[in-house]
Enzyme design. Sequence first.
Site, PDB file in Angstrom:
ATOM      1  N   GLY A 151      21.843  65.117  54.250  1.00 31.88           N
ATOM      2  CA  GLY A 151      20.829  64.427  53.058  1.00 31.88           C
ATOM      3  C   GLY A 151      19.758  63.467  53.380  1.00 31.88           C
ATOM      4  N   ARG A 152      19.986  62.593  54.225  1.00 34.29           N
ATOM      5  CA  ARG A 152      18.866  61.578  54.731  1.00 34.29           C
ATOM      6  C   ARG A 152      18.061  62.164  55.433  1.00 34.29           C
ATOM      7  NH1 ARG A 152      23.936  60.899  56.692  1.00 34.29           N
ATOM      8  NH2 ARG A 152      24.250  60.478  59.046  1.00 34.29           N
ATOM      9  N   LYS A 210      22.901  68.324  47.167  1.00 34.76           N
ATOM     10  CA  LYS A 210      23.062  69.435  48.379  1.00 34.76           C
ATOM     11  C   LYS A 210      24.047  70.260  48.102  1.00 34.76           C
ATOM     12  CE  LYS A 210      24.121  69.875  53.293  1.00 34.76           C
ATOM     13  NZ  LYS A 210      24.247  69.107  54.681  1.00 34.76           N
ATOM     14  N   LYS A 246      34.329  56.667  46.886  1.00 35.68           N
ATOM     15  CA  LYS A 246      34.084  57.770  45.565  1.00 35.68           C
ATOM     16  C   LYS A 246      35.644  58.340  45.366  1.00 35.68           C
ATOM     17  CE  LYS A 246      29.634  59.419  47.187  1.00 35.68           C
ATOM     18  NZ  LYS A 246      28.650  60.494  47.596  1.00 35.68           N
ATOM     19  N   HIS A 258       6.932  34.118  52.591  1.00 35.42           N
ATOM     20  CA  HIS A 258       7.270  33.147  51.766  1.00 35.42           C
ATOM     21  C   HIS A 258       8.754  32.987  51.226  1.00 35.42           C
ATOM     22  CE1 HIS A 258       3.352  31.424  51.361  1.00 35.42           C
ATOM     23  NE2 HIS A 258       2.806  32.594  51.487  1.00 35.42           N
ATOM     24  N   GLU A 279      23.621  54.411  57.773  1.00 33.74           N
ATOM     25  CA  GLU A 279      24.582  55.483  57.526  1.00 33.74           C
ATOM     26  C   GLU A 279      24.539  56.282  58.671  1.00 33.74           C
ATOM     27  OE1 GLU A 279      25.111  57.555  53.476  1.00 33.74           O
ATOM     28  OE2 GLU A 279      23.924  59.136  54.283  1.00 33.74           O
ATOM     29  N   GLU A 303      27.113  61.105  40.457  1.00 31.49           N
ATOM     30  CA  GLU A 303      26.066  60.329  40.037  1.00 31.49           C
ATOM     31  C   GLU A 303      25.004  61.287  39.442  1.00 31.49           C
ATOM     32  OE1 GLU A 303      27.767  57.708  43.298  1.00 31.49           O
ATOM     33  OE2 GLU A 303      27.112  59.734  42.941  1.00 31.49           O
TER      34      GLU A 303
END
Length: 504
Positions: free
Chosen positions: A250-251, A191, A477, A367, A336, A197
């Site tokens: 962003g999400r 964005k 961060k 399982h 978030e 990263e």
Amino acid sequence: MSDAVDACWQALKALPKAKLADLFADQGRLDSWSSRLELPGGAVRFDWSKTHLDAAHGEAFLKLAEAAGFAQQRGAMFAGEPINVTEGRAVEHTALRGVGRESSTEEAFALHLRMKSLVEAIHQGALGEVKHLIHIGIGGSALGPALAIDALTRDGAMVDVHVVANIDGCALEAACAACDPASTLIAVASKTFTTTETMTNARSALDWLQANGVADPYGRVVALTAYPDKAVEWGVDETRVLPFSESVGGRYSLWSSIGFPVALALGWDEFAQFLDGAAEMDRHFLAAQGLDNLPLRAAFADLYYARLLGCQTRACFAYDERLRLLPSYLQQLEMESNGKRVKADGRPVDGPTAPITWGGVGTDAQHAVFQLLHQGTHLVPVDFIAAIAPGDDLDPAHHKSLLANCFAQGAALMAGKEAKDPARAYPGDRPSATILCEELNPATLGALIAFHEHRTFANAVLMEINAFDQFGVELGKEIAKAIDAGGASFDASTEALLREAGIQ
């Protein structure tokens, strides 16, 4: 408003809590709490009958929604008002699907046309032979594309897409190893176009292209960002910069140019179907009233368990291999958005907010973790998601068994089983909800994701929190940057770890 909201919560806490078996004595329960919604890609059934919601709680939650100003907040979001109060921003991901403020939907349409032109040009060979795309992002810039591509390209993709998020070099190396550099594009999704990263991985991807004979690595890059000037400054030609609005979080950005890898893999027509399915859910959420509003009804159940019964987690199990990444996607969307400790006005919250979202896939999870769900001491509300039409061409016995297991788990959680041996007894009365699609396709996947977005928003409004900021991710961060810069001091444990790793 808050005093009225508090009064509603007190009234909810005072209501008696019935058992599921007693609730099903009502012959009309299924009709009251299970609904079939017609969508562009086929009908979807939303069955919340195996939750503990009853008429009294439904009425009380509706009073809470009125006291919290749910209808007003919903209207304000679609109108493009700045409901993200801490950042002074509108929240306009629905406009990307054509539902929202007219000026915003027009802008989104224009940006989609720009993206469509680039996608179709790539398919037609304008950038040479393109067989692979390495999509580099993190958080919402990676989770959404990864989910959609994994779910919708099992029968093949027009371009092979690899999504890389982790700064761990093993992730990028694995993607590069699967691609031919001469026929690979790089999509950089950020964005702000400053995400550490993402930009670190992007630079390494360019180094890989150059080291493998690509003369102009920047000519193989497509930028997806809300700050196009920064992408151009970084070296991407403006013809390959796909912007999106700063009012899209962003999400919630999968519907914007962040969806470029999805469109490239599927083709534009199917990406448009993806948008249309989400838009149909938008229209339902905007128009449906009371308990007929499916995301709002789901939020009532979420708050019943988190706020009234103190459940700290909520599980989602996809009985469909194509939805294996959905629990990871929902983790970010829900935790978030609603993992907050203060209300929108800055006052401390007065109860639990988002539960921990977790889950898994189909019979694999049975399982691994269902022992705790059936016989453990934790009460965990569960969502099951499945599709009637199989995603494979094998013997139908595969899919029949898959669905039988899905439905059996919900029935077993509710009914339980008595036994003389306590170790073999099942207490039952454990809640679940089921979302059953006629088939999984771009439109139904779009609707499913939009359903969860609106469910998350409805939860936030009822808790009086802001679902659209995420300041909690910033401190770590900042400290990481201080470590990289050197010279900062930390606690004794952190200092020892840094020395051991040879970082300082």
